[in-house]
Write a protein that holds these residues in place. Structure first.
Motif, PDB file in Angstrom:
ATOM      1  N   ALA A  94     -10.989 163.783  80.113  1.00  0.00           N
ATOM      2  CA  ALA A  94     -11.767 163.609  81.348  1.00  0.00           C
ATOM      3  C   ALA A  94     -13.214 164.007  81.096  1.00  0.00           C
ATOM      4  O   ALA A  94     -13.500 164.890  80.279  1.00  0.00           O
ATOM      5  CB  ALA A  94     -11.185 164.445  82.488  1.00  0.00           C
ATOM      6  N   GLU A  96     -16.596 164.859  83.537  1.00  0.00           N
ATOM      7  CA  GLU A  96     -17.085 165.059  84.895  1.00  0.00           C
ATOM      8  C   GLU A  96     -18.567 165.398  84.860  1.00  0.00           C
ATOM      9  O   GLU A  96     -19.006 166.223  84.057  1.00  0.00           O
ATOM     10  CB  GLU A  96     -16.317 166.193  85.574  1.00  0.00           C
ATOM     11  N   ASP A 212      -2.458 158.493  85.727  1.00  0.00           N
ATOM     12  CA  ASP A 212      -3.147 159.171  86.827  1.00  0.00           C
ATOM     13  C   ASP A 212      -4.654 159.216  86.578  1.00  0.00           C
ATOM     14  O   ASP A 212      -5.330 160.192  86.860  1.00  0.00           O
ATOM     15  CB  ASP A 212      -2.596 160.583  87.020  1.00  0.00           C
ATOM     16  N   LEU A 213      -5.180 158.112  86.057  1.00  0.00           N
ATOM     17  CA  LEU A 213      -6.603 158.001  85.750  1.00  0.00           C
ATOM     18  C   LEU A 213      -7.431 158.204  87.015  1.00  0.00           C
ATOM     19  O   LEU A 213      -7.095 157.689  88.084  1.00  0.00           O
ATOM     20  CB  LEU A 213      -6.888 156.622  85.161  1.00  0.00           C
ATOM     21  N   SER A 214      -8.534 158.937  86.887  1.00  0.00           N
ATOM     22  CA  SER A 214      -9.405 159.175  88.032  1.00  0.00           C
ATOM     23  C   SER A 214      -9.995 157.861  88.532  1.00  0.00           C
ATOM     24  O   SER A 214     -10.426 157.024  87.730  1.00  0.00           O
ATOM     25  CB  SER A 214     -10.539 160.127  87.638  1.00  0.00           C
ATOM     26  N   GLU A 216     -12.773 157.301  89.677  1.00  0.00           N
ATOM     27  CA  GLU A 216     -14.194 157.211  89.360  1.00  0.00           C
ATOM     28  C   GLU A 216     -14.458 156.891  87.895  1.00  0.00           C
ATOM     29  O   GLU A 216     -15.608 156.764  87.481  1.00  0.00           O
ATOM     30  CB  GLU A 216     -14.891 158.530  89.729  1.00  0.00           C
ATOM     31  N   THR A 217     -13.408 156.749  87.100  1.00  0.00           N
ATOM     32  CA  THR A 217     -13.586 156.454  85.680  1.00  0.00           C
ATOM     33  C   THR A 217     -14.187 155.065  85.491  1.00  0.00           C
ATOM     34  O   THR A 217     -13.684 154.080  86.031  1.00  0.00           O
ATOM     35  CB  THR A 217     -12.240 156.526  84.941  1.00  0.00           C
ATOM     36  N   ARG A 226     -15.371 150.566  88.115  1.00  0.00           N
ATOM     37  CA  ARG A 226     -14.575 151.777  87.937  1.00  0.00           C
ATOM     38  C   ARG A 226     -13.090 151.481  88.132  1.00  0.00           C
ATOM     39  O   ARG A 226     -12.708 150.394  88.577  1.00  0.00           O
ATOM     40  CB  ARG A 226     -15.037 152.862  88.912  1.00  0.00           C
TER      41      ARG A 226
END
Length: 302
Positions: A94, A96, A212-214, A216-217, A226
């Protein structure tokens, strides 16, 4: 960042984390260290040292040429002198954004996690042939010959040799044969070296896109798309719909950078998305779009 560094000698200010897979990440980290800007760490997804023990043939082929070996030892020496940690079997999970930079989460093969707070993250996941949009045969009588990285990724020295090979083909097509002996042997040696490096740096399996990819990726850099945008396409019934409606793999790179990630997301949605089918169905020359405003800004004499 490596291109910027090689062309200008400039390095982004602040702590840098280098991560990914392949010897290019090692080279960049060593170059930063040699310039006085050692990265906080070098994270390699693959396990080259373990692979060398399991597959000694690959290790032998990567060491049989003294020049690449000397180059690799030089990189290792730079990292050792700068005390740059080199972690293998480690991947980024991840990224951020924070007020002062980036917060990067990582995990190794033993499941141990670690956080890095840095200003910049240099990611590299290997090299790939750049054939996007290139015709495979002559167009309207104009010879089309592939050479260098659009044919094979073999390194700078081999690319020059391949350019000379391509020049011979063009000359022959124009009726001006000018054969040059001794080109194929070094190209074959470069192929063996690159094949060995691909084996040594092959990332472990099971490190694909997390379910469970964010949201916002960023998946598609060209179109700024995204993962949340892909989630809105869960009802898509085909790869064509994913491209045309969702715009994934439809940007300037035509899927060169995002096709694999799009394929993984499509598989989770039960849609078959084959990256190798993209270029044949929607050919496009590898040109960067230029706005009308940019063209209008030029003076008449330009």
């Amino acid at each position: 960042m490596q291109v910027q560094f090689k062309e200008t000698g400039e390095v982004p200010q602040g702590p840098i984390l280098v991560a990914g897979s392949g010897p290019l990440a090692l080279a960049y980290a060593a170059q930063l260290a040699a310039a006085g800007y050692p990265p906080v760490a070098l994270l390699e997804r693959g396990t080259p040292f373990v692979t060398a023990l399991v597959q000694p043939g690959a290790a032998f082929n990567s060491l049989r040429r003294w020049q690449p070996l000397a180059e690799a030892l030089g990189y290792a020496r730079q990292l050792w002198r700068a005390r740059v940690p080199y972690h293998t079997g480690c991947r980024v999970t991840a990224i951020e954004a924070q007020a002062q930079g980036l917060r990067v989460s990582t995990v190794n093969q033993r499941g141990q996690t670690r956080l890095y707070e840095v200003a910049h993250l240099a990611l590299h996941d290997g090299l790939e042939v750049n054939q996007t949009g290139l015709p495979q045969q002559s167009v309207a009588g104009v010879p089309v010959v592939w050479a260098g990285d659009c044919r094979e990724v073999l390194g700078a020295e081999a690319a020059l040799l391949d350019g000379r090979r391509a020049a011979q083909q063009v000359a022959a097509a124009l009726g001006q044969a000018c054969p040059e002996a001794g080109l194929e042997a070094p190209l074959q040696a470069a192929r063996r070296l690159q094949a060995a490096l691909r084996t040594l740096y092959q990332p472990p399996t099971g490190t694909g896109i997390s379910p469970d990819l964010s949201p916002e990726t960023v998946v598609c850099r060209c179109e700024g798309l995204r993962a949340a945008g892909f989630a809105a396409l869960q009802g898509a019934g085909s790869a064509h719909e994913i491209r045309v409606v969702g715009r994934f793999a439809m940007g300037a790179c035509q899927g060169r950078f995002c096709a694999r990630n799009t394929q993984a997301l499509a598989a989770q949605a039960g849609v078959v998305f084959e990256p190798q089918d993209l270029h044949g169905r929607v050919p496009r020359w590898p040109l960067r779009p230029v706005s009308v405003a940019a063209l209008a800004a030029y003076a008449d004499d330009q």
